[in-house]
Design a protein around this motif. Structure first.
Motif: not given
Length: 220
Positions: A162-183
């Protein structure tokens, strides 16, 4: 057409609302079907999705060469794992959690008018916007197309969006995903070819929504 819509609803999380299901929105935009027929198909999809649940399956590929998290949506997890078991054996893979990922809110967006800034200034602006919007990070994913990726805590996903939309970003996709925590892992050309084929085979199962891994893009 009906099957494509069903898959979009299924892989997009089960929602028949295009504002919440970006997979469905992508399918609907070029579709040339009567509105009444589309609505009838979507109502049928909604009924079929009521018993579906989303799961995250950790996978260890090629004897710890690559770590993966496979997001699936199914009403029969045991049957799905049995279907995937043969592919895993062929790839010297197994269902195993090495705890190399963190659950993360992911927000893909396109840039507002700030895209006229230099790369350095744009990066700094993204970090400032990320801080104001309570995101943990913001990076440029494609400068030419003006696409960016913000990360946040899963519980903050809606607020940050919601805050990003207020900053005029156009949201194309949102999700709860998984990011590596190691190199990230670097693969040779041969290893990458085999791994991409393995990924492709896994993704052919209609209950597999997405795969996250710890492989560096373009590694060789």
């Amino acid at each position: 057409m009906a099957n494509e819509l069903r898959l979009a609803v299924h892989r997009g999380g089960g929602s028949i609302d295009p504002e919440k299901n970006y997979e469905l929105r992508a399918q609907l935009s070029p579709l040339q079907l009567p509105y009444s027929r589309v609505q009838r198909i979507l109502r049928e999809c909604e009924l079929n999705e009521r018993n579906q649940n989303t799961y995250s399956l950790p996978i260890d590929y090629a004897r710890q060469l690559v770590a993966m998290v496979c997001k699936v949506r199914t009403d029969n997890l045991s049957a799905l794992k049995l279907r995937l078991a043969t592919l895993l054996r062929q790839g010297k893979a197994r269902f195993f959690n090495r705890h190399l990922f963190n659950e993360t809110g992911l927000i893909e967006a396109t840039l507002p008018s700030k895209s006229s800034l230099s790369f350095v200034d744009l990066n700094q602006t993204l970090r400032t916007d990320a801080l104001w919007c309570k995101a943990t990070d913001g990076v440029i994913t494609d400068l030419e197309k003006g696409t960016v990726l913000f990360k946040c805590r899963p519980q903050d996903l809606r607020e940050v969006t919601d805050k990003l939309r207020q900053c005029s970003y156009k949201i194309t996709h949102t999700e709860v995903g998984h990011c590596p925590n190691k190199p990230l892992v670097d693969l040779t050309d041969r290893q990458m070819t085999r791994y991409q084929e393995f990924r492709k085979q896994i993704l052919q199962d209609e209950d597999v929504v997405k795969i996250y891994d710890n492989v560096r893009a373009g590694s060789s």
